[in-house]
Design a protein around this motif. Structure first.
Motif, PDB file in Angstrom:
ATOM      1  N   LEU A  91      -1.681  38.966 -34.904  1.00  0.00           N
ATOM      2  CA  LEU A  91      -3.304  40.222 -35.421  1.00  0.00           C
ATOM      3  C   LEU A  91      -3.908  39.924 -35.460  1.00  0.00           C
ATOM      4  O   LEU A  91      -4.423  39.347 -36.657  1.00  0.00           O
ATOM      5  CB  LEU A  91      -1.876  40.670 -35.774  1.00  0.00           C
ATOM      6  CG  LEU A  91      -0.346  40.701 -36.584  1.00  0.00           C
ATOM      7  CD1 LEU A  91       0.176  41.918 -37.284  1.00  0.00           C
ATOM      8  CD2 LEU A  91      -0.280  42.058 -35.094  1.00  0.00           C
ATOM      9  N   ASP A  92      -4.874  40.707 -34.870  1.00  0.00           N
ATOM     10  CA  ASP A  92      -6.235  40.398 -35.339  1.00  0.00           C
ATOM     11  C   ASP A  92      -6.746  41.579 -36.241  1.00  0.00           C
ATOM     12  O   ASP A  92      -6.582  43.079 -36.198  1.00  0.00           O
ATOM     13  CB  ASP A  92      -7.219  40.362 -33.778  1.00  0.00           C
ATOM     14  CG  ASP A  92      -8.760  39.929 -34.002  1.00  0.00           C
ATOM     15  OD1 ASP A  92      -8.697  39.568 -34.902  1.00  0.00           O
ATOM     16  OD2 ASP A  92      -9.571  40.684 -33.625  1.00  0.00           O
ATOM     17  N   ASP A  93      -7.834  41.265 -37.118  1.00  0.00           N
ATOM     18  CA  ASP A  93      -8.696  42.403 -38.078  1.00  0.00           C
ATOM     19  C   ASP A  93      -6.936  43.242 -38.958  1.00  0.00           C
ATOM     20  O   ASP A  93      -7.563  44.748 -38.538  1.00  0.00           O
ATOM     21  CB  ASP A  93      -9.128  43.534 -37.046  1.00  0.00           C
ATOM     22  CG  ASP A  93     -10.722  43.488 -37.911  1.00  0.00           C
ATOM     23  OD1 ASP A  93     -11.064  42.974 -39.071  1.00  0.00           O
ATOM     24  OD2 ASP A  93     -10.900  44.388 -37.317  1.00  0.00           O
ATOM     25  N   ARG A 149     -22.118  35.486 -35.946  1.00  0.00           N
ATOM     26  CA  ARG A 149     -22.439  34.664 -34.264  1.00  0.00           C
ATOM     27  C   ARG A 149     -22.899  36.310 -34.034  1.00  0.00           C
ATOM     28  O   ARG A 149     -23.639  36.581 -32.289  1.00  0.00           O
ATOM     29  CB  ARG A 149     -21.985  34.616 -33.471  1.00  0.00           C
ATOM     30  CG  ARG A 149     -21.099  32.717 -34.489  1.00  0.00           C
ATOM     31  CD  ARG A 149     -20.753  32.395 -33.648  1.00  0.00           C
ATOM     32  NE  ARG A 149     -21.354  31.584 -32.447  1.00  0.00           N
ATOM     33  CZ  ARG A 149     -21.276  30.755 -31.896  1.00  0.00           C
ATOM     34  NH1 ARG A 149     -20.902  29.764 -32.355  1.00  0.00           N
ATOM     35  NH2 ARG A 149     -22.084  30.817 -30.470  1.00  0.00           N
ATOM     36  N   ARG A 150     -22.735  37.455 -34.129  1.00  0.00           N
ATOM     37  CA  ARG A 150     -23.339  38.546 -33.205  1.00  0.00           C
ATOM     38  C   ARG A 150     -24.284  38.899 -33.248  1.00  0.00           C
ATOM     39  O   ARG A 150     -25.270  39.786 -32.591  1.00  0.00           O
ATOM     40  CB  ARG A 150     -21.541  40.033 -33.750  1.00  0.00           C
ATOM     41  CG  ARG A 150     -21.068  39.931 -33.960  1.00  0.00           C
ATOM     42  CD  ARG A 150     -20.114  40.623 -34.506  1.00  0.00           C
ATOM     43  NE  ARG A 150     -19.097  40.796 -34.466  1.00  0.00           N
ATOM     44  CZ  ARG A 150     -17.484  41.088 -34.275  1.00  0.00           C
ATOM     45  NH1 ARG A 150     -18.325  42.397 -33.423  1.00  0.00           N
ATOM     46  NH2 ARG A 150     -16.641  40.888 -34.339  1.00  0.00           N
ATOM     47  N   ILE A 151     -25.322  38.514 -34.433  1.00  0.00           N
ATOM     48  CA  ILE A 151     -26.938  38.373 -33.955  1.00  0.00           C
ATOM     49  C   ILE A 151     -27.717  37.560 -33.514  1.00  0.00           C
ATOM     50  O   ILE A 151     -27.006  36.815 -32.483  1.00  0.00           O
ATOM     51  CB  ILE A 151     -27.537  38.872 -35.106  1.00  0.00           C
ATOM     52  CG1 ILE A 151     -26.350  38.213 -36.232  1.00  0.00           C
ATOM     53  CG2 ILE A 151     -27.783  40.063 -35.390  1.00  0.00           C
ATOM     54  CD1 ILE A 151     -26.928  37.774 -37.971  1.00  0.00           C
ATOM     55  N   LYS A 182     -13.423  34.644 -35.170  1.00  0.00           N
ATOM     56  CA  LYS A 182     -12.058  34.929 -35.462  1.00  0.00           C
ATOM     57  C   LYS A 182     -11.342  35.069 -34.359  1.00  0.00           C
ATOM     58  O   LYS A 182     -10.136  34.430 -33.769  1.00  0.00           O
ATOM     59  CB  LYS A 182     -11.972  35.499 -37.010  1.00  0.00           C
ATOM     60  CG  LYS A 182     -11.950  35.130 -38.457  1.00  0.00           C
ATOM     61  CD  LYS A 182     -11.638  36.196 -39.127  1.00  0.00           C
ATOM     62  CE  LYS A 182     -12.541  37.284 -39.351  1.00  0.00           C
ATOM     63  NZ  LYS A 182     -14.110  37.431 -39.016  1.00  0.00           N
ATOM     64  N   THR A 183     -12.019  36.310 -34.370  1.00  0.00           N
ATOM     65  CA  THR A 183     -11.096  36.847 -33.076  1.00  0.00           C
ATOM     66  C   THR A 183     -11.306  35.474 -31.676  1.00  0.00           C
ATOM     67  O   THR A 183     -10.267  35.315 -31.145  1.00  0.00           O
ATOM     68  CB  THR A 183     -11.928  38.444 -32.426  1.00  0.00           C
ATOM     69  OG1 THR A 183     -11.939  38.954 -33.418  1.00  0.00           O
ATOM     70  CG2 THR A 183     -10.552  38.663 -31.358  1.00  0.00           C
ATOM     71  N   TYR A 184     -12.446  35.417 -31.763  1.00  0.00           N
ATOM     72  CA  TYR A 184     -12.821  33.755 -30.672  1.00  0.00           C
ATOM     73  C   TYR A 184     -11.522  32.774 -30.809  1.00  0.00           C
ATOM     74  O   TYR A 184     -11.262  32.640 -29.639  1.00  0.00           O
ATOM     75  CB  TYR A 184     -14.378  33.406 -30.756  1.00  0.00           C
ATOM     76  CG  TYR A 184     -14.656  32.951 -29.826  1.00  0.00           C
ATOM     77  CD1 TYR A 184     -15.745  33.382 -28.593  1.00  0.00           C
ATOM     78  CD2 TYR A 184     -14.442  31.334 -29.329  1.00  0.00           C
ATOM     79  CE1 TYR A 184     -15.659  32.885 -27.329  1.00  0.00           C
ATOM     80  CE2 TYR A 184     -14.286  30.026 -27.934  1.00  0.00           C
ATOM     81  CZ  TYR A 184     -15.737  31.164 -27.518  1.00  0.00           C
ATOM     82  OH  TYR A 184     -16.061  30.694 -26.234  1.00  0.00           O
TER      83      TYR A 184
HETATM   84 MG    MG Z   1     -12.677  39.760 -35.364  1.00  0.00          MG
END
Ligand code: MG
Ligand code: ADP
Length: 298
Positions: free
Chosen positions: A218-220, A296-298, A164-166
């Motif tokens: 606005l992220d998160d 995708r963090r792993i 999402k942030t990406y």
């Molecule tokens: Mg994020």
């Protein structure tokens, strides 16, 4: 002992020796010769004689560029230019310098608060268009394309690590390329920053900057620890303004619509009405789009 006449004569000899050294040095330079040839109609011997110091500067600066990659003015290279009465050295920016400046100017269009360090380098090109991400990606592409017409942003929600942030970063980058400014903030950190600014009275200035941003992201949201102050004096003020002036606003969150309402509600009854009003603002500002897929963090 040397007579005054001898001293003067020596000086003159040294000077003319130095001058002929300069002349033979600059007249060996192909670019100087080409310049003299190109401008022979306007050039007189007098102008050339007057211009040896500049011609020498030109040749020395070129040598510096050859040896170290830079002239005395980093990012600029020397060029000869004909003035009315003498030849001058102008310093013109290199292609590389112009390109770097352009990239810098583009990046300056993205204002970030506590976002990943390399967020300004994210691009749509690198967002894999997996099925679960397609709708969100398409929304962003359409938004960029029809920026003038689309007043609604999006509320991208989905679990942790789906990108999402990406996507927000890539969107801000794409908008910056088109000359559009974004204010991109990790909302929980923004809240902490705003709290800290109460003591130095800068909180209103900061809120004004946020609420007037050309595009706000606005992220998160939902990740902050919600207090009445955050909800009613920060979020409500910002979103109310953006709704009134139809300013595009994006959110990302781990919470879906119902969960967001619960989050805004807090515990007491009076808050329920305010939570609903705030949720209405979010809904009116943005289209809800779910992003799925693997973490995708792993
Ligand atoms: Mg994020
Ligand atoms: P979320 O905000 O949904 O929690 P992130 O945007 O932080 O997820 O993405 C999680 C991780 O995956 C980050 O390290 C991010 O850089 C990486 N990532 C996400 N999308 C992409 C992509 N399209 N290409 C490369 N890396 C990505």
């Amino acid at each position: 002992m040397e007579s005054i006449g001898d001293v003067l004569k020596n000086k003159v000899t040294n000077l003319s020796k130095r001058k002929s050294e300069i002349i033979s040095k600059v007249m060996k330079d192909a670019e100087v010769l080409q310049f003299l040839k190109n401008n022979q109609k306007q050039l007189t011997q007098e102008i050339i004689d007057r211009s040896y110091p500049q011609l020498l500067e030109f040749v020395s600066e070129k040598k510096k560029v050859e040896q170290s990659g830079y002239s005395s003015n980093k990012g600029f290279i020397p060029k000869l230019r004909l003035n009315e009465t003498f030849i001058d050295v102008a310093f013109v920016p290199t292609e590389e310098y112009l390109r770097k400046n352009e990239i810098k100017a583009i990046k300056n269009r993205i204002h970030t608060v506590e976002m990943p360090a390399n967020i300004k380098n994210y691009t749509f090109k690198d967002v894999d268009g997996t099925k679960e991400r397609m709708e969100a990606l398409k929304f962003c592409l359409d938004f960029c394309e029809g920026f003038e017409d689309h007043k609604k942003g999006a509320y991208f929600y989905g679990s942790y690590g789906v990108g999402k942030t990406y996507l927000l970063g890539a969107l801000a980058g794409e908008l910056a390329q088109k000359g559009i400014n974004s204010y991109l903030a990790h909302f929980p950190s923004l809240v902490v920053e705003l709290k800290a600014s109460i003591s130095n009275n800068s909180v209103n200035d900061k809120i004004n900057l946020i609420k007037e941003a050309q595009v706000l992201m606005l992220d998160d949201i939902g990740g902050e620890s919600l207090t009445q102050w955050v909800r009613d004096d920060i979020l409500m003020v910002i979103l109310d303004y953006r709704m009134r002036y139809q300013l595009p606003t994006f959110f990302t969150s781990n919470l879906n619509l119902e969960q967001l309402e619960e989050h805004f509600k807090g515990t007491n009854i009076e808050d329920e009405r305010k939570a609903k009003r705030l949720l209405e603002r979010v809904k009116s500002l943005s289209v809800f789009v779910r992003i799925g897929g693997a973490n995708r963090r792993i």
